[in-house]
Scaffold this motif. Structure first.
Motif, PDB file in Angstrom:
ATOM      1  N   PRO A  64     -34.980  31.862  56.527  1.00  0.00           N
ATOM      2  CA  PRO A  64     -34.597  32.442  55.242  1.00  0.00           C
ATOM      3  C   PRO A  64     -34.996  31.499  54.118  1.00  0.00           C
ATOM      4  O   PRO A  64     -35.244  30.314  54.351  1.00  0.00           O
ATOM      5  N   GLY A  65     -35.084  32.026  52.909  1.00  0.00           N
ATOM      6  CA  GLY A  65     -35.433  31.134  51.816  1.00  0.00           C
ATOM      7  C   GLY A  65     -35.519  31.809  50.478  1.00  0.00           C
ATOM      8  O   GLY A  65     -35.344  33.018  50.346  1.00  0.00           O
ATOM      9  N   THR A  66     -35.822  30.984  49.480  1.00  0.00           N
ATOM     10  CA  THR A  66     -35.910  31.449  48.100  1.00  0.00           C
ATOM     11  C   THR A  66     -37.295  31.222  47.514  1.00  0.00           C
ATOM     12  O   THR A  66     -37.511  31.473  46.340  1.00  0.00           O
ATOM     13  N   PHE A  67     -38.219  30.688  48.305  1.00  0.00           N
ATOM     14  CA  PHE A  67     -39.600  30.503  47.860  1.00  0.00           C
ATOM     15  C   PHE A  67     -40.521  30.590  49.080  1.00  0.00           C
ATOM     16  O   PHE A  67     -40.067  30.641  50.213  1.00  0.00           O
ATOM     17  N   CYS A  68     -41.821  30.607  48.815  1.00  0.00           N
ATOM     18  CA  CYS A  68     -42.817  30.671  49.882  1.00  0.00           C
ATOM     19  C   CYS A  68     -43.434  29.294  50.077  1.00  0.00           C
ATOM     20  O   CYS A  68     -43.476  28.486  49.152  1.00  0.00           O
ATOM     21  N   MET A  69     -43.925  29.057  51.272  1.00  0.00           N
ATOM     22  CA  MET A  69     -44.593  27.787  51.519  1.00  0.00           C
ATOM     23  C   MET A  69     -45.723  27.953  52.524  1.00  0.00           C
ATOM     24  O   MET A  69     -45.734  28.875  53.319  1.00  0.00           O
ATOM     25  N   CYS A  92     -41.286  31.509  54.626  1.00  0.00           N
ATOM     26  CA  CYS A  92     -40.311  31.328  53.564  1.00  0.00           C
ATOM     27  C   CYS A  92     -39.744  29.920  53.685  1.00  0.00           C
ATOM     28  O   CYS A  92     -39.729  29.340  54.766  1.00  0.00           O
ATOM     29  N   GLY A  93     -39.281  29.386  52.581  1.00  0.00           N
ATOM     30  CA  GLY A  93     -38.684  28.062  52.585  1.00  0.00           C
ATOM     31  C   GLY A  93     -37.416  28.042  51.764  1.00  0.00           C
ATOM     32  O   GLY A  93     -37.243  28.850  50.848  1.00  0.00           O
ATOM     33  N   SER A  94     -36.520  27.124  52.102  1.00  0.00           N
ATOM     34  CA  SER A  94     -35.272  27.037  51.347  1.00  0.00           C
ATOM     35  C   SER A  94     -35.093  25.682  50.673  1.00  0.00           C
ATOM     36  O   SER A  94     -34.373  25.578  49.701  1.00  0.00           O
ATOM     37  N   VAL A  95     -35.747  24.637  51.176  1.00  0.00           N
ATOM     38  CA  VAL A  95     -35.647  23.323  50.570  1.00  0.00           C
ATOM     39  C   VAL A  95     -37.040  22.706  50.562  1.00  0.00           C
ATOM     40  O   VAL A  95     -37.666  22.576  51.600  1.00  0.00           O
ATOM     41  N   CYS A 118     -47.471  23.277  50.462  1.00  0.00           N
ATOM     42  CA  CYS A 118     -47.535  23.901  49.143  1.00  0.00           C
ATOM     43  C   CYS A 118     -46.367  24.867  48.995  1.00  0.00           C
ATOM     44  O   CYS A 118     -46.068  25.635  49.918  1.00  0.00           O
ATOM     45  N   TYR A 119     -45.719  24.830  47.839  1.00  0.00           N
ATOM     46  CA  TYR A 119     -44.548  25.650  47.554  1.00  0.00           C
ATOM     47  C   TYR A 119     -44.830  26.526  46.340  1.00  0.00           C
ATOM     48  O   TYR A 119     -45.418  26.061  45.368  1.00  0.00           O
ATOM     49  N   CYS A 120     -44.393  27.780  46.394  1.00  0.00           N
ATOM     50  CA  CYS A 120     -44.567  28.678  45.252  1.00  0.00           C
ATOM     51  C   CYS A 120     -43.410  29.671  45.219  1.00  0.00           C
ATOM     52  O   CYS A 120     -42.688  29.809  46.202  1.00  0.00           O
ATOM     53  N   SER A 121     -43.260  30.371  44.117  1.00  0.00           N
ATOM     54  CA  SER A 121     -42.051  31.182  43.952  1.00  0.00           C
ATOM     55  C   SER A 121     -42.291  32.598  43.447  1.00  0.00           C
ATOM     56  O   SER A 121     -41.446  33.154  42.755  1.00  0.00           O
ATOM     57  N   THR A 122     -43.433  33.185  43.779  1.00  0.00           N
ATOM     58  CA  THR A 122     -43.655  34.597  43.456  1.00  0.00           C
ATOM     59  C   THR A 122     -44.049  35.334  44.731  1.00  0.00           C
ATOM     60  O   THR A 122     -44.551  34.728  45.684  1.00  0.00           O
ATOM     61  N   CYS A 125     -47.271  34.631  47.239  1.00  0.00           N
ATOM     62  CA  CYS A 125     -48.052  33.529  46.657  1.00  0.00           C
ATOM     63  C   CYS A 125     -48.562  32.534  47.690  1.00  0.00           C
ATOM     64  O   CYS A 125     -49.389  31.679  47.365  1.00  0.00           O
ATOM     65  N   ASN A 126     -48.124  32.618  48.937  1.00  0.00           N
ATOM     66  CA  ASN A 126     -48.550  31.628  49.925  1.00  0.00           C
ATOM     67  C   ASN A 126     -49.787  32.075  50.714  1.00  0.00           C
ATOM     68  O   ASN A 126     -49.929  31.796  51.889  1.00  0.00           O
ATOM     69  N   VAL A 127     -50.706  32.721  50.021  1.00  0.00           N
ATOM     70  CA  VAL A 127     -51.954  33.149  50.668  1.00  0.00           C
ATOM     71  C   VAL A 127     -53.018  32.070  50.629  1.00  0.00           C
ATOM     72  O   VAL A 127     -53.870  32.006  51.495  1.00  0.00           O
ATOM     73  N   ALA A 128     -53.009  31.214  49.634  1.00  0.00           N
ATOM     74  CA  ALA A 128     -54.095  30.238  49.479  1.00  0.00           C
ATOM     75  C   ALA A 128     -53.622  28.847  49.845  1.00  0.00           C
ATOM     76  O   ALA A 128     -52.522  28.458  49.525  1.00  0.00           O
TER      77      ALA A 128
END
Length: 149
Positions: A64-69, A92-95, A118-122, A125-128
């Motif tokens: 689970p998480g609030t951003f992608c990585m 997904c990432g949480s920390v 790499c971390y992103c938040s849309t 977004c973790n395609v590249a």
């Protein structure tokens, strides 16, 4: 006219409803690819049609998480995982290591394995990662070669 408490209740309900909408990320691991497959983009451009976006707070998400990585690891010549010298994990990432998103961190571990997170938040977004990897990898390789001499 609605009672005063009703408008407050409605505003809170809308806020909670919007807050329950989580981010959606691509989820895959090159370690799960079959022989000759590259569905997670370890060696070639990541093809979004081979994987679907996963809601990070759903049961379909591995973590689970609030951003992608995106985590990329590349070993030196002769360092191989499951017959591969490069690994990619998208999830997904949480920390995050730095506590912020929209950045990439990289380094070389004690086994001389180059790593990048790499971390992103849309959504999606973790395609590249390969465009970050090539420049950073070249620099890291050069520094490693100079350091080893």
């Amino acid at each position: 006219m609605a009672p005063h408490w009703f408008s407050g209740f409605l505003a809170l309900w809308i806020l909670l409803l919007r807050g329950s909408e989580g981010i959606r990320c691509y989820q895959c691991s090159s370690s799960e690819d079959g022989e000759g497959e590259d569905t997670c983009g370890a060696y070639r451009h990541y093809d979004t049609t081979k994987n679907t976006l996963v809601e990070c707070n759903s049961g379909d998400s591995v973590t689970p998480g609030t951003f992608c990585m995106t985590v990329t690891k590349q070993g030196p010549r002769g360092f191989i995982w499951d017959g591969r010298w490069r690994q990619v994990i998208r999830r997904c990432g949480s920390v995050s290591e730095t506590g912020v998103t929209g950045v990439c961190n990289w380094g070389i571990d004690e086994n001389s394995v180059y790593w990048e997170e790499c971390y992103c938040s849309t959504d999606g977004c973790n395609v590249a990662s390969s465009y970050h990897l090539s420049g950073a990898l070249a620099l890291a390789s050069l520094l490693f070669l100079v350091w080893r001499r």
